[in-house]
Design a protein around this motif. Structure first.
Motif, PDB file in Angstrom:
ATOM      1  N   ARG A 134      32.535   7.082   2.650  1.00 18.68           N
ATOM      2  CA  ARG A 134      33.425   6.392   3.594  1.00 18.68           C
ATOM      3  C   ARG A 134      32.675   5.220   4.193  1.00 18.68           C
ATOM      4  O   ARG A 134      31.462   5.240   4.312  1.00 18.68           O
ATOM      5  CB  ARG A 134      33.866   7.334   4.709  1.00 18.68           C
ATOM      6  CG  ARG A 134      34.720   8.476   4.213  1.00 18.68           C
ATOM      7  CD  ARG A 134      35.020   9.456   5.330  1.00 18.68           C
ATOM      8  NE  ARG A 134      35.804  10.557   4.819  1.00 18.68           N
ATOM      9  CZ  ARG A 134      37.126  10.633   4.940  1.00 18.68           C
ATOM     10  NH1 ARG A 134      37.784   9.687   5.556  1.00 18.68           N
ATOM     11  NH2 ARG A 134      37.775  11.649   4.443  1.00 18.68           N
ATOM     12  N   GLY A 135      33.413   4.203   4.581  1.00 16.37           N
ATOM     13  CA  GLY A 135      32.777   3.038   5.185  1.00 16.37           C
ATOM     14  C   GLY A 135      33.803   2.006   5.613  1.00 16.37           C
ATOM     15  O   GLY A 135      34.999   2.278   5.664  1.00 16.37           O
ATOM     16  N   THR A 136      33.302   0.816   5.899  1.00 18.76           N
ATOM     17  CA  THR A 136      34.166  -0.270   6.366  1.00 18.76           C
ATOM     18  C   THR A 136      34.557  -1.221   5.249  1.00 18.76           C
ATOM     19  O   THR A 136      35.386  -2.096   5.457  1.00 18.76           O
ATOM     20  CB  THR A 136      33.470  -1.067   7.481  1.00 18.76           C
ATOM     21  OG1 THR A 136      32.232  -1.567   6.966  1.00 18.76           O
ATOM     22  CG2 THR A 136      33.213  -0.193   8.698  1.00 18.76           C
ATOM     23  N   SER A 171      34.380  -1.532   0.584  1.00 18.23           N
ATOM     24  CA  SER A 171      33.853  -1.052  -0.688  1.00 18.23           C
ATOM     25  C   SER A 171      32.994  -2.063  -1.414  1.00 18.23           C
ATOM     26  O   SER A 171      32.298  -1.719  -2.351  1.00 18.23           O
ATOM     27  CB  SER A 171      35.012  -0.646  -1.602  1.00 18.23           C
ATOM     28  OG  SER A 171      35.747   0.403  -1.015  1.00 18.23           O
ATOM     29  N   SER A 213      33.761  -7.842   4.322  1.00 16.74           N
ATOM     30  CA  SER A 213      33.868  -8.315   5.702  1.00 16.74           C
ATOM     31  C   SER A 213      33.700  -9.825   5.823  1.00 16.74           C
ATOM     32  O   SER A 213      33.389 -10.329   6.891  1.00 16.74           O
ATOM     33  CB  SER A 213      32.818  -7.610   6.571  1.00 16.74           C
ATOM     34  OG  SER A 213      33.057  -6.227   6.586  1.00 16.74           O
ATOM     35  N   THR A 270      31.977  -4.316  16.057  1.00 11.53           N
ATOM     36  CA  THR A 270      31.860  -2.896  15.765  1.00 11.53           C
ATOM     37  C   THR A 270      33.052  -2.470  14.903  1.00 11.53           C
ATOM     38  O   THR A 270      34.196  -2.763  15.246  1.00 11.53           O
ATOM     39  CB  THR A 270      31.854  -2.065  17.063  1.00 11.53           C
ATOM     40  OG1 THR A 270      30.808  -2.546  17.890  1.00 11.53           O
ATOM     41  CG2 THR A 270      31.658  -0.591  16.764  1.00 11.53           C
ATOM     42  N   PRO A 271      32.813  -1.812  13.772  1.00 10.70           N
ATOM     43  CA  PRO A 271      33.934  -1.386  12.926  1.00 10.70           C
ATOM     44  C   PRO A 271      34.884  -0.483  13.695  1.00 10.70           C
ATOM     45  O   PRO A 271      34.455   0.420  14.423  1.00 10.70           O
ATOM     46  CB  PRO A 271      33.248  -0.617  11.791  1.00 10.70           C
ATOM     47  CG  PRO A 271      31.838  -1.071  11.803  1.00 10.70           C
ATOM     48  CD  PRO A 271      31.525  -1.455  13.215  1.00 10.70           C
ATOM     49  N   TYR A 280      37.703   0.971  12.015  1.00 16.71           N
ATOM     50  CA  TYR A 280      38.290   1.933  11.096  1.00 16.71           C
ATOM     51  C   TYR A 280      37.313   2.245   9.969  1.00 16.71           C
ATOM     52  O   TYR A 280      36.744   1.344   9.382  1.00 16.71           O
ATOM     53  CB  TYR A 280      39.592   1.386  10.484  1.00 16.71           C
ATOM     54  CG  TYR A 280      40.633   1.073  11.526  1.00 16.71           C
ATOM     55  CD1 TYR A 280      41.389   2.088  12.091  1.00 16.71           C
ATOM     56  CD2 TYR A 280      40.843  -0.235  11.941  1.00 16.71           C
ATOM     57  CE1 TYR A 280      42.331   1.813  13.056  1.00 16.71           C
ATOM     58  CE2 TYR A 280      41.794  -0.523  12.912  1.00 16.71           C
ATOM     59  CZ  TYR A 280      42.531   0.504  13.457  1.00 16.71           C
ATOM     60  OH  TYR A 280      43.459   0.232  14.411  1.00 16.71           O
ATOM     61  N   ILE A 281      37.147   3.506   9.696  1.00 19.91           N
ATOM     62  CA  ILE A 281      36.348   3.976   8.569  1.00 19.91           C
ATOM     63  C   ILE A 281      37.336   4.603   7.584  1.00 19.91           C
ATOM     64  O   ILE A 281      38.189   5.399   7.977  1.00 19.91           O
ATOM     65  CB  ILE A 281      35.303   5.030   9.013  1.00 19.91           C
ATOM     66  CG1 ILE A 281      34.400   4.483  10.109  1.00 19.91           C
ATOM     67  CG2 ILE A 281      34.495   5.522   7.831  1.00 19.91           C
ATOM     68  CD1 ILE A 281      33.525   3.335   9.690  1.00 19.91           C
ATOM     69  N   SER A 282      37.233   4.245   6.319  1.00 23.54           N
ATOM     70  CA  SER A 282      38.158   4.774   5.316  1.00 23.54           C
ATOM     71  C   SER A 282      37.383   5.144   4.050  1.00 23.54           C
ATOM     72  O   SER A 282      36.255   4.696   3.856  1.00 23.54           O
ATOM     73  CB  SER A 282      39.244   3.740   5.002  1.00 23.54           C
ATOM     74  OG  SER A 282      38.661   2.554   4.524  1.00 23.54           O
ATOM     75  N   LEU A 308      35.929   4.900   0.489  1.00 20.68           N
ATOM     76  CA  LEU A 308      35.591   3.727  -0.310  1.00 20.68           C
ATOM     77  C   LEU A 308      36.227   3.822  -1.693  1.00 20.68           C
ATOM     78  O   LEU A 308      36.478   4.921  -2.199  1.00 20.68           O
ATOM     79  CB  LEU A 308      34.076   3.586  -0.414  1.00 20.68           C
ATOM     80  CG  LEU A 308      33.357   3.438   0.933  1.00 20.68           C
ATOM     81  CD1 LEU A 308      31.855   3.352   0.734  1.00 20.68           C
ATOM     82  CD2 LEU A 308      33.857   2.220   1.689  1.00 20.68           C
TER      83      LEU A 308
END
Length: 172
Positions: free
Chosen positions: A24-26, A28, A33, A51-52, A54-56, A58
């Motif tokens: 998971r991350g901000t 893929s 970004s 600061t992120p 949402y984390i979803s 990848l």
């Protein structure tokens, strides 16, 4: 990851592994970004900074991956002239699928975000699981005591499994 490696016993050898993951991350990709380039860096204008929020999952996350390799072969001088240095190997692979985002849209450019709109949170859906078995049959011949020649017959997807590898981003 859990792995099992068996040394060869009576012409028979088995290797297997299974991997569990939750990636998971901000974003893929390295440029995920890039939209924040040029955004204000003044903490008074943006108190939370970058600061992120949402984390979803990848794109490349696969919750479960596994494989097994079964090998049976005769050694040099074993099994007579027909079977000596003959081997058969089966390789099985499994994957639980990877995340994707269902969407709606039109247009001919699949990766162009201007022509599609998501209908769910980022990477909320998962492609179907895949399973495939490959087979290799090989025989080694000694040529005039100078070198060994190995000839093999390789069958990819032995059982003709229909595996979904990916989906259309616009339609899912």
């Amino acid at each position: 990851e859990i792995a099992y490696y068996m040394r060869r016993i009576e012409r028979f050898k088995v290797d297997a592994n299974i991997t569990f993951s939750d990636a998971r991350g901000t974003g893929s990709f390295p440029n995920s970004s890039r939209g924040i380039v040029g955004a204000p860096l003044d903490p008074l204008l943006t108190p939370s900074g970058f600061t992120p929020q949402y984390i979803s999952p990848l794109d490349f996350n696969q919750s479960v991956r596994g494989s097994f390799n079964i090998d049976y072969r005769w050694g040099k001088g074993d099994g007579g002239p027909v079977l000596q240095q003959l081997g058969i190997t089966f390789l099985g692979t499994y994957s639980s699928g990877h995340p994707f985002t269902r969407g709606i849209g039109s247009g001919s450019l699949e990766l162009d975000a201007r022509f599609r709109q998501p209908v769910e949170p980022l990477n909320a859906s998962t492609t179907p699981a895949t399973f495939q078995v490959d087979m290799r049959l090989d025989k080694t011949f000694n040529v005039a005591d100078l070198f060994d020649l190995n000839i093999s017959f390789y069958v990819i997807n032995l059982f003709d499994a229909e595996n979904v590898q990916n989906v259309f981003m616009r339609t899912g």
